[in-house]
Design a protein around this motif. Structure first.
Motif, mmCIF file in Angstrom:
data_model
loop_
_atom_site.group_PDB
_atom_site.id
_atom_site.type_symbol
_atom_site.label_atom_id
_atom_site.label_comp_id
_atom_site.label_asym_id
_atom_site.label_seq_id
_atom_site.Cartn_x
_atom_site.Cartn_y
_atom_site.Cartn_z
ATOM 1 N N UNK A 1 0.839 -1.194 0.000
ATOM 2 C CA UNK A 1 0.000 0.000 0.000
ATOM 3 C C UNK A 1 0.877 1.248 0.000
ATOM 4 N N UNK A 2 1.952 1.210 0.814
ATOM 5 C CA UNK A 2 2.878 2.333 0.933
ATOM 6 C C UNK A 2 4.302 1.810 0.814
ATOM 7 N N UNK A 3 5.201 2.602 0.227
ATOM 8 C CA UNK A 3 6.626 2.276 0.270
ATOM 9 C C UNK A 3 7.416 3.574 0.375
ATOM 10 N N UNK A 4 8.587 3.481 1.019
ATOM 11 C CA UNK A 4 9.382 4.675 1.305
ATOM 12 C C UNK A 4 10.862 4.402 1.030
ATOM 13 N N UNK A 5 11.522 5.367 0.385
ATOM 14 C CA UNK A 5 12.965 5.251 0.135
ATOM 15 C C UNK A 5 13.735 5.232 1.452
ATOM 16 N N UNK A 6 13.353 6.118 2.362
ATOM 17 C CA UNK A 6 13.966 6.178 3.690
ATOM 18 C C UNK A 6 12.997 5.543 4.673
ATOM 19 N N UNK A 7 13.424 4.446 5.290
ATOM 20 C CA UNK A 7 12.490 3.635 6.085
ATOM 21 C C UNK A 7 13.070 3.380 7.471
ATOM 22 N N UNK A 8 12.230 3.509 8.483
ATOM 23 C CA UNK A 8 12.658 3.184 9.843
ATOM 24 C C UNK A 8 12.027 1.882 10.298
ATOM 25 N N UNK A 9 11.537 1.865 11.522
ATOM 26 C CA UNK A 9 10.854 0.685 12.054
ATOM 27 C C UNK A 9 9.425 0.628 11.518
ATOM 28 N N UNK A 10 8.907 -0.592 11.349
ATOM 29 C CA UNK A 10 7.546 -0.762 10.820
ATOM 30 C C UNK A 10 6.529 -0.052 11.708
ATOM 31 N N UNK A 11 6.732 -0.122 13.012
ATOM 32 C CA UNK A 11 5.788 0.481 13.946
ATOM 33 C C UNK A 11 5.620 1.972 13.776
ATOM 34 N N UNK A 12 6.586 2.624 13.144
ATOM 35 C CA UNK A 12 6.498 4.072 12.944
ATOM 36 C C UNK A 12 5.381 4.449 11.972
ATOM 37 N N UNK A 13 4.853 3.479 11.237
ATOM 38 C CA UNK A 13 3.823 3.753 10.242
ATOM 39 C C UNK A 13 2.425 3.400 10.750
ATOM 40 N N UNK A 14 2.340 3.031 12.030
ATOM 41 C CA UNK A 14 1.064 2.699 12.664
ATOM 42 C C UNK A 14 0.871 3.558 13.912
ATOM 43 N N UNK A 15 -0.338 4.063 14.080
ATOM 44 C CA UNK A 15 -0.641 4.787 15.316
ATOM 45 C C UNK A 15 -0.726 3.804 16.488
ATOM 46 N N UNK A 16 -1.344 2.652 16.244
ATOM 47 C CA UNK A 16 -1.456 1.597 17.270
ATOM 48 C C UNK A 16 -0.707 0.375 16.755
ATOM 49 N N UNK A 17 0.445 0.084 17.351
ATOM 50 C CA UNK A 17 1.258 -1.052 16.914
ATOM 51 C C UNK A 17 1.564 -1.971 18.104
ATOM 52 N N UNK A 18 0.574 -2.094 18.979
ATOM 53 C CA UNK A 18 0.790 -2.952 20.148
ATOM 54 C C UNK A 18 0.999 -4.408 19.717
ATOM 55 N N UNK A 19 1.660 -5.160 20.575
ATOM 56 C CA UNK A 19 1.956 -6.559 20.252
ATOM 57 C C UNK A 19 0.674 -7.381 20.194
ATOM 58 N N UNK A 20 0.607 -8.278 19.232
ATOM 59 C CA UNK A 20 -0.528 -9.193 19.099
ATOM 60 C C UNK A 20 -0.253 -10.414 19.977
ATOM 61 N N UNK A 21 -1.240 -10.836 20.743
ATOM 62 C CA UNK A 21 -1.046 -11.954 21.671
ATOM 63 C C UNK A 21 -1.313 -13.298 21.000
ATOM 64 N N UNK A 22 -0.824 -14.359 21.630
ATOM 65 C CA UNK A 22 -1.123 -15.717 21.154
ATOM 66 C C UNK A 22 -2.634 -15.942 21.118
ATOM 67 N N UNK A 23 -3.310 -15.476 22.146
ATOM 68 C CA UNK A 23 -4.762 -15.672 22.214
ATOM 69 C C UNK A 23 -5.465 -15.013 21.039
ATOM 70 N N UNK A 24 -5.022 -13.831 20.658
ATOM 71 C CA UNK A 24 -5.627 -13.146 19.529
ATOM 72 C C UNK A 24 -5.387 -13.918 18.225
ATOM 73 N N UNK A 25 -4.177 -14.463 18.055
ATOM 74 C CA UNK A 25 -3.881 -15.251 16.854
ATOM 75 C C UNK A 25 -4.827 -16.438 16.743
ATOM 76 N N UNK A 26 -4.986 -17.155 17.852
ATOM 77 C CA UNK A 26 -5.888 -18.319 17.860
ATOM 78 C C UNK A 26 -7.320 -17.899 17.520
ATOM 79 N N UNK A 27 -7.743 -16.761 18.066
ATOM 80 C CA UNK A 27 -9.102 -16.267 17.812
ATOM 81 C C UNK A 27 -9.305 -15.918 16.336
ATOM 82 N N UNK A 28 -8.318 -15.246 15.733
ATOM 83 C CA UNK A 28 -8.431 -14.900 14.315
ATOM 84 C C UNK A 28 -8.538 -16.177 13.464
ATOM 85 N N UNK A 29 -7.740 -17.174 13.777
ATOM 86 C CA UNK A 29 -7.763 -18.409 12.990
ATOM 87 C C UNK A 29 -9.088 -19.167 13.164
ATOM 88 N N UNK A 30 -9.670 -19.044 14.337
ATOM 89 C CA UNK A 30 -10.941 -19.733 14.592
ATOM 90 C C UNK A 30 -12.091 -19.086 13.809
#
Length: 208
Positions: free
Chosen positions: A179-208
């Motif tokens: 969707x977006x690309x940048x010549x000068x790039x930092x950490x991925x989280x810098x491009x998200x307002x909310x970049x909190x860690x996804x939990x194991x429980x959330x992964x299982x829920x998405x797959x279900x």
């Protein structure tokens, strides 16, 4: 910031991928951060969602700096970033120890996440998704492992990444979409307002 959170990034990525809906694609997500993004794409494209379990091998003392990556499977695939290994002065014994730690985490995640038969991707249009791409070591390993499963077409799709890394990924994937690309790039989280860690429980829920 281009994205509020991973769900919004997934919705935007789904728009870019909508032309593949009629080809009945399969979606593979890199956990954990890629799963909420991929879940939005899978819902929009009415496609099955599965995981590709891959772990970055970080430089000792600098875990975020990727010196390689490893992917699960009967014969795990290891991708080495020789430039980083040499620059950091990492010995073969240190690399092997770090690789084995990540393989153990891959196995833990397999036991935790995979509760049903894996989605078959042979002769299918297959879309590999993460929440972003930085050095490309992790994604390169994921794509190489996926290629071995003989998809009809292999597509890499991410919300954001460095222009040069995305271009390099065209050696591994048939199609690269961002969707977006940048010549000068930092950490991925810098491009998200909310970049909190996804939990194991959330992964299982998405797959279900």
């Amino acid at each position: 910031m281009p994205f509020q959170d991973r769900a919004e990034a997934g919705k935007k990525l789904a728009v870019a991928l909508m032309k593949y809906k009629e080809q009945n694609p399969v979606i593979l997500a890199l956990p954990r951060g890629g799963v909420p993004v991929a879940a939005e794409v899978a819902a929009a494209l009415e496609a099955p969602l599965d995981l590709i379990l891959v772990r970055k091998i970080g430089v000792p003392g600098h875990a975020e700096l990727a010196m390689g990556a490893v992917v699960d499977g009967g014969a795990p695939i290891t991708v080495r970033n020789e430039d980083i290994i040499e620059m950091a002065g990492v010995s073969e014994a240190e690399f092997a120890a770090a690789r084995d730690r990540e393989l153990a985490e891959v196995e833990r995640r397999r036991q935790r996440y995979i509760k049903k038969p894996r989605v078959e991707i042979a002769d299918q249009v297959t879309i590999v998704i993460d929440d972003g791409i930085a050095t490309g070591a992790t994604m390169r390993a994921a794509l190489q492992a996926t290629r071995l499963r003989m998809p009809k077409m292999l597509i890499l799709a991410v919300p954001v990444g460095p222009t040069d890394t995305l271009a390099a990924m065209r050696a591994e994937a048939d199609v690269v979409i961002s969707v977006e690309d940048y010549e000068s790039f930092g950490a991925i989280g810098a491009y998200y307002r909310d970049f909190r860690q996804v939990s194991d429980r959330e992964v299982v829920a998405f797959l279900a």
